[in-house]
Every structure is written in C-alpha cells, then in structure tokens.
Design an enzyme around this catalytic site. Structure first.
Site, PDB file in Angstrom:
ATOM      1  N   GLU A  12       0.814  -1.225   0.000  1.00 18.41           N
ATOM      2  CA  GLU A  12       0.000   0.000   0.000  1.00 18.41           C
ATOM      3  C   GLU A  12       0.842   1.267   0.000  1.00 18.41           C
ATOM      4  O   GLU A  12       0.664   2.141   0.845  1.00 18.41           O
ATOM      5  CB  GLU A  12      -0.964  -0.024   1.195  1.00 18.41           C
ATOM      6  CG  GLU A  12      -1.861  -1.262   1.190  1.00 18.41           C
ATOM      7  CD  GLU A  12      -2.794  -1.366   2.382  1.00 18.41           C
ATOM      8  OE1 GLU A  12      -2.667  -0.558   3.326  1.00 18.41           O
ATOM      9  OE2 GLU A  12      -3.645  -2.274   2.383  1.00 18.41           O
TER      10      GLU A  12
ATOM     11  N   GLU B  20      -6.300 -10.679  -0.575  1.00 15.11           N
ATOM     12  CA  GLU B  20      -6.968 -10.466   0.731  1.00 15.11           C
ATOM     13  C   GLU B  20      -8.476 -10.367   0.588  1.00 15.11           C
ATOM     14  O   GLU B  20      -9.129  -9.572   1.256  1.00 15.11           O
ATOM     15  CB  GLU B  20      -6.450  -9.170   1.382  1.00 15.11           C
ATOM     16  CG  GLU B  20      -4.949  -9.080   1.531  1.00 15.11           C
ATOM     17  CD  GLU B  20      -4.481  -7.823   2.257  1.00 15.11           C
ATOM     18  OE1 GLU B  20      -5.316  -7.056   2.766  1.00 15.11           O
ATOM     19  OE2 GLU B  20      -3.256  -7.613   2.301  1.00 15.11           O
TER      20      GLU B  20
HETATM   21  C1  XIL Z   1      -5.306  -5.773   8.908  1.00 10.57           C
HETATM   22  C2  XIL Z   1      -5.595  -6.902   9.872  1.00 10.57           C
HETATM   23  O1  XIL Z   1      -6.603  -7.699   9.347  1.00 10.57           O
HETATM   24  C3  XIL Z   1      -6.004  -6.358  11.202  1.00 10.57           C
HETATM   25  O2  XIL Z   1      -6.134  -7.419  12.157  1.00 10.57           O
HETATM   26  C4  XIL Z   1      -4.974  -5.361  11.695  1.00 10.57           C
HETATM   27  O3  XIL Z   1      -5.427  -4.776  12.878  1.00 10.57           O
HETATM   28  C5  XIL Z   1      -4.721  -4.311  10.649  1.00 10.57           C
HETATM   29  O4  XIL Z   1      -4.354  -4.903   9.436  1.00 10.57           O
HETATM   30  N1  XIL Z   1      -4.619  -4.432   4.043  1.00 10.57           N
HETATM   31  C6  XIL Z   1      -3.565  -5.211   4.422  1.00 10.57           C
HETATM   32  C7  XIL Z   1      -3.651  -6.012   5.654  1.00 10.57           C
HETATM   33  O5  XIL Z   1      -2.578  -5.317   3.665  1.00 10.57           O
HETATM   34  O6  XIL Z   1      -2.409  -6.151   6.269  1.00 10.57           O
HETATM   35  C8  XIL Z   1      -4.646  -5.426   6.634  1.00 10.57           C
HETATM   36  O7  XIL Z   1      -4.771  -6.312   7.720  1.00 10.57           O
HETATM   37  C9  XIL Z   1      -5.961  -5.196   5.952  1.00 10.57           C
HETATM   38  C10 XIL Z   1      -5.796  -4.227   4.818  1.00 10.57           C
END
Ligand code: XIL
Length: 769
Positions: A326, A436
């Site tokens: 990101e 994801e």
């Molecule tokens: C999120 C997790 O799911 C949470 O438990 C944590 O508190 C924050 O991060 N994009 C990503 C992930 O690349 O690492 C993120 O994960 C969700 C959004």
C-alpha cells in the site's frame, strides 16, 4: 526427577506476550495497574489421563499474589470465566493460596494454606492430582488438599502464570512428573493436523495449480473447527498480522518470529504453503521507529537489517513476500503516498531498495507489490501498473502484484475489468494474487446479513475467482480470514461483517458454494464411482491387504485422462485424482477413467478401512477393504501347461520354471505383495532403499509341499526352506522380496509363505530336477 519433563525450555514461552525467557529463568511482570495473566496455549500441553504432578520453583520478590496457572478448559465464551476450568496455586500474603474456577462464575473458590516453617524464597511448589484430590506440596511437605471438581477432565493442562500488580514472578523451574503407571505425556507444541475430506477448496483447485489461501492467526489453533477448516480447505496461509513490522521487530534489532513460526509449522504439517506479508508498510510500525527521530541513513540501516533478518529467517520456507504494501495514495492522482514514514525518510527510492534487499536475502522467494483499490481498471490500477512497469524497467526484482480485493457489494469492480487488469500485468511478465479478498455486508447486531446480500456476495466471489481462473498468471486466491467468527471487518468497518466464506459457526455460506463451483473444471463434474467389489487386492489373490501394498480400484468417472506416475516417490495427486484410505492420501501410480492403482499408506492401521476416490475435487462414495498387518501373496504366472507358478529368480538369474529349477542348496528370490510392518520404515510412496534393507519384522517361513506331502523316501510332509532375507525389494514400491535356499528336493512343489500368522497363496516352484 525420574520421569520428569522440563516444560520451561521445551515450551514456546517466548511466544507469549508479557513473558521473557532467559537461559534458565522465565519472568512475568505485571503493570502497577493490574494483574497480568498469561496462558500459553501453544505448548507445553500436558496430556493427563490419570495422576500427575507439576513442579514449579517460584521466586517472587514481591511476595503477594503470584501464581502458577493450570488450565484444563480454556474459556468458551466472551467472558473470561465462561466455561473456564482453571487452577491458580501460588504465594499470597505470606501463605499459599489455591483458587479455582469451574466455568460458571467470575469468582474462584479459594483455599488458603500456611507456608511450612522455614520456607523462604524461592519455594518449590508441587501441584498433584492424586485420584480425586488436588494436593499441594511446598518444599516437599504437604500444605493442603481439596476435592478436584474435575478441573482437568478435558485430559489436557495448559500452563500460565498470574502475577499481582507491580510484581515480577521469576520461574526457575517448571516440570511435569509422571509416576510409573500413569498415562501422562507431554507435547511441547499443540500442533494440529486437519482431517482432509478430499473435496475441500484446495482439492478442487489442485489440478490447476491455483493456490487457495486464507489469512490466519496462530492463537485460533486452540479452536478445533478453525484447524479443520484451515487445513482442510486451504493450501496456502498468509499470517494476518504476525509478519508485520511491529510484530517481527518489537524493539530495535530484537526480532520475534514466534507466532509466524507457529503458522509455518502448521502449514508444513498440513502440506500448505505460506506467503509472507509484509515487509514495508506505512502502518503497523512500532513506536520505537516512528518516534525514534532517526536520520535517513539510520532508517536505511533499520530497513536493511529488518529485511535481512525477517526474510533471512524464512529463507527457502515462504513462497513469496509482499515486499511493499500500500505505497500509493488512494486518491487522484494516486502517486506515492508522501506521508508514509518510509517516503518521508527515504524518498521514493525505498520501494526499489526494499525489493533488492528482499531478493538478496531470499533469491527464490517471489516478490510482490500489494495494494487495494486497484483491482479493476481505473486511476489507482493505472498507478500500480505504472509503478511496477517502472520497476521492471529499472531491473528491480519483482514477480507479482497482490490485488487485495476488500470489496463491498456496491463499489466492486466488474469481472471483465479485473480480468483485463490481471491480463495487462501478465503481459508485463508478472503474476497476480487475489491477496486479501472479503466482501463486507451490512449486518445486524448479531452479525448476520440478509439472504439477498449473501447471494450477491456469492456471485461477486464467483466472478472474481473466475477472472483469476481465466488468467494463467493469477496463481493464488486468498481471503482475509475464512470464518466470520474472526475477521477484521466488524472492528474496522462498524456495521459491516459477514465478509468471508464460512459463517460464525463455520458453516459454508453461499459464497463457499459459488467459489467451489468456480474451481470445478467444466465438463468434469461427474462423480467417481467404485464398482461393487471394485477394489482388487493382489490381483484377487488375497482378501486382505497390508499397509504398503499395492491395490487397484475399478469403477467409472475415476479420471478424466489417463496418467502414469513418473516414478518413486509416487504422488498423491495424479491426473486430478486422489485416493484416501481412512482419510489418509494414498500414493498413486496409474489412473484412468476406469482404473486407479494405489498404495495402501504405511500409516493405515489394521482393521476395516474406507477407500474413497476424489476426481477433479468431486468425492465419490467410499468402499470398504480389510487391512491386515501382513497379507502375503506370492506373485505368480501361468506357464504353458496352465500351471500357476511363483515368479522366482534362480541363483543363475534364470526364471524358475518346470524346466529351469533351482539347484538344491542354491539361493533363489521370490516376490510377494503384502509386507507387514517394517523395521526400516519406508515412507508411503517411496521405493525401498538398497541400504539399509527394510526387513520384515514378523518371522517369515517358506514351506514347500502341501497336505498331500512331498514323497522323500518313505516320509510324507512338508519341507521348510531356509529364509535368507525377507523384506521390501530394494528400488521397488510395495514389493516384498524373499531370498530362499532351495531344499534338497527334486520336483515341482507348491510354495507357501507365512509372515507372522498370515499365510500366502500357493504357487509352484521347481527344485532339484
Ligand atoms: C489488517 C488486519 O486484518 C487487522 O487485524 C490489523 O489490525 C490491521 O491490518 N490491508 C492489508 C492487511 O494489507 O495487512 C490489513 O490487515 C488489511 C488491509
């Protein structure tokens, strides 16, 4: 201590927050503001059926309220005490206190005992279950006892500590004692292996090579449903948080891999792969770095050390890494996010740097750029494309792009745009992962969504997965979690939830059904069927089969194409077909639409067993067989005069026949199916080694002659041949070899082999003529 097992060094204490473990001391501190209760759910775990005893040496300079905690059943509800079966025994107010919870109240039942005279720090505490009593000893003498309300009826004990505010408890020793005759064993980790159904998402996808993954967290491994679904449905894990910066480097140059190591162990035990997520991200940075006022040179060193340590720790073990996560801003013109810590410290070059460092640390891991909001076509997607295209142009080692796919029903990109985006990244030579995915829905207070939304969600999952399946550079499809019970959505997007494939009770949702449909190859939807009596053992010679033997299945729709295994070790997936024997995948050496030939895995225990064929991920019904410790059957051929003869090689390398007999006293080799247990264990699917030889452990005898007898002068009966070797034939899978010395006879005699108590078929052998 005789029969004792150390649980301090053998455990996984460094995984537990609030616990530090030095060479010989485990320390647990509590803040001034409250008790610190730690429970190590990952191990050691004591498996205790009968009496047992736990010894702890506690040093407690604070003297008030530090306890050894033993948990029989972890809490099963939202309140800490719901369902909890727990015993705390320790020092409190210059005495010994035992507190126990039985799962129905926050308040423990409390017992107080005096310290024995002269007791001083440290104290040796012993907590024993003796019959129906819990007995507490201090420095070897009994301090008190109480009736056990079934605290450890689960058969397990987890360990932990409970420390009073402001105290530090030092644990100098922790061990389990196992009196002779009791049934106590210690597992240092609670590693779990899921039962494979053969028709999980991972099985449906296996033929295409697409990896099916989910974000996971190690603490949930205490939930058996979690273990079954994760290991049964998926073949790829990504740690949801455990590889992020704050988790892996909680203090400068102090690395912690504990939780992610547990995930990796689980993945390995369940034949899954693991992705690394992530190395460089603006979020989840520890405060030591964001508040550290480092120069850009120091930040560069921190980045370098971090990548070297983290990627180095997992070198060769993870399939890929999200190197940078990101990095782009989420609004037009979608340039690099200049507010990111890394950008402010290092400028835009940090991305190239990170990929180069990661590649140097593990040249075989595939390296990904991962982002959200750019899954279809549009400004962000163009920015991701331009970013990775630029990297490729500069020779930066990048292998792929992760498309996060955190979707809503309203804002989701169209399937054709997703497919076009995947294709244009593919044209750059890049892989893509749907990295994801979740589809968050509006939910009520209990977390449930409307049936209409669940149906729309199912359609969206199917269209995204279909886009992935249609693009050969889309090599993995991952969801961010898999059960709605554990998902980041409710806390990150209040009012939303229900984003995953399984509901909070682990039931498959419509989205699960649509995902499995998208994975099923078109035209291969027929269910495999095993014919009645369609499992043939040792060419029909034997009614039972032994572990390690080869057997054939006859039926219909078994495979969509014929395939022959390339050689040992035999694969467990061949031509999209899998065979399970009592839930264990069997090695395969031939498949066609009507026949599948397989090996009974060595691990299958004697007794009735179920064989099931899964073809293209579709499981057929099961058929029963009988597994027996040994089931010897001599390999035979029918000669020109119609006699059934043993396949045997004489000492002069000729094949034994009625005209080519073994000379008395010479050695000959006979081949059989159906070895039993072996003293040099051979892996299922692997060829027997030439050295060391795998010998049959049951006694083996070879007899020539039948009840009609052998006429030797006036004596009728049978003659035993000397057995020089009985075991697995070196270089072969599932074939047993017997080296015999031909007895002093003359003629064709029926040969019969006995392995242990198990007797073979009969086949003619010629000696002496
Ligand atoms: C999120 C997790 O799911 C949470 O438990 C944590 O508190 C924050 O991060 N994009 C990503 C992930 O690349 O690492 C993120 O994960 C969700 C959004």
């Amino acid at each position: 201590m005789p029969g004792g097992q150390d649980m301090l060094q053998a455990g996984q204490w460094s995984c537990v927050a609030g616990v530090t473990l030095s060479a010989d001391t485990l320390s647990v501190s509590a803040p001034a503001s409250g008790y610190n209760t730690v429970i190590d759910t990952t191990g050691p775990v004591l498996q205790a059926q009968g009496d047992f005893s736990v010894l702890a040496t506690l040093s407690d300079p604070g003297t008030t309220g530090s306890f050894l905690t033993m948990v029989g059943t972890l809490n099963t509800g939202s309140l800490f005490w719901t369902g909890l079966k727990r015993l705390d025994v320790g020092l409190s107010n210059n005495g010994i206190v035992a507190n126990y919870w039985t799962g129905s109240s926050a308040n423990p039942t409390s017992q107080a005992y005096s310290l024995p005279p002269g007791a001083s720090d440290p104290i040796n505490l012993e907590v024993a279950r003796i019959g129906s009593q819990i007995v507490v000893f201090v420095n070897g003498s009994q301090a008190g006892s109480f009736a056990d309300p079934g605290l450890f009826a689960s058969g397990q004990v987890y360990f932990g500590f409970n420390v009073a505010p402001g105290n530090t408890l030092n644990v100098l020793a922790l061990a389990a004692a196992m009196p002779a005759g009791s049934n106590v064993s210690l597992s240092t980790s609670d590693l779990q292996v899921a039962h494979r159904t053969g028709s999980g998402l991972r099985d449906l996808a296996a033929g295409s090579g697409l990896l099916i993954g989910a974000a996971a967290d190690a603490p949930y491994f205490t939930d058996p449903n979690y273990v079954q679904k994760l290991g049964g449905e998926y073949n790829l894990i990504v740690p949801e948080n455990d590889l992020k910066f704050a988790e892996t480097e909680p203090a400068l140059n102090q690395f912690s891999f504990c939780a992610a190591d547990q995930l990796l162990s689980f993945a390995q035990a369940n034949s899954m792969k693991m992705r690394g997520h992530n190395l460089v991200w603006a979020q989840n940075l520890p405060s030591w770095i964001t508040g550290g006022k480092y120069s850009s040179g120091q930040t560069y060193s921190i980045l370098q050390d971090h990548i070297n340590a983290v990627v180095g720790h997992y070198k060769g073990k993870l399939v890929d890494w999200d190197v940078v996560n990101e990095a782009l801003s989420n609004s037009a013109p979608y340039g690099l996010d200049q507010t990111s810590y890394w950008y402010t410290q290092l400028g835009g070059s940090y991305l190239d740097t990170a990929f180069q460092l990661a590649h140097a640390a593990d040249p075989n891991a595939k390296l990904f750029y991962n982002d959200y909001g750019g899954e279809g076509l549009g400004g962000k997607s163009d920015a991701i494309y331009a970013l990775v295209q630029g990297m490729i142009g500069r020779g930066v080692p990048i292998n792929g792009v992760g498309l996060e796919m955190h979707l809503t029903l309203q804002g989701a990109p169209g399937a054709s745009d997703i497919s076009a985006n995947m294709a244009r990244l593919g044209a750059l030579g890049l892989e893509v992962h749907v990295s994801e995915m979740d589809v968050r829905l509006a939910v009520g207070a209990n977390g449930s969504a409307s049936a209409a939304d669940l149906a729309s969600q199912a359609a969206l999952y199917q269209s995204v997965l279909s886009a992935c399946v249609a693009n050969s550079n889309c090599t993995a499809f991952l969801t961010w979690g898999f059960t709605d019970l554990y998902s980041w959505i409710p806390s990150s997007f209040p009012g939303f939830g229900a984003g995953l494939l399984f509901d909070q009770q682990y039931n498959p949702k419509p989205a699960y059904t649509s995902v499995s449909a998208a994975l099923r190859p078109a035209g291969a939807a027929a269910q495999p069927v095993i014919n009645p009596d369609g499992i043939v053992i040792h060419a029909g010679v034997s009614a039972a089969v032994s572990p390690g033997s080869l057997a054939d299945i006859y039926g219909t729709n078994l495979a969509s194409a014929q395939a022959t295994a390339p050689g040992a070790p035999l694969p467990t997936m061949l031509g999209n077909v899998q065979v399970m024997v009592n839930g264990t995948l069997a090695p395969l050496y031939y498949v066609s639409a009507s026949q599948v030939d397989f090996q009974i895995p060595y691990s299958v225990a004697p007794g009735p067993a179920l064989v099931r064929v899964t073809s293209n991920g579709i499981a057929g019904g099961s058929a029963g067989i009988t597994v027996q410790q040994a089931a010897p059957s001599i390999l035979t051929y029918v000669d020109g005069s119609g006699s059934t003869r043993a396949v045997a090689q004489n000492q002069d390398y000729t094949i034994n026949s009625s005209t080519s007999c073994a000379a008395p006293g010479s050695y000959l080799t006979v081949y059989l199916m159906g070895s039993g247990p072996l003293n040099n264990a051979i892996l299922s699917g692997a060829a027997a080694p030439a050295s060391p030889l795998s010998q049959e452990t049951l006694s083996t005898t070879a007899t020539l002659g039948t009840t009609q007898g052998i006429t030797q002068g006036t004596t009728q009966g049978t003659t035993q041949a000397n057995v020089a070797f009985a075991g697995m034939a070196p270089g072969f899978v599932g074939l047993m070899q017997l080296d015999l010395q031909a007895p002093n006879l003359s003629g064709d005699f029926p040969l019969q082999i006995q392995v242990g108590t198990f007797v073979s078929n009969q086949a003619l052998l010629c000696v002496g003529k």
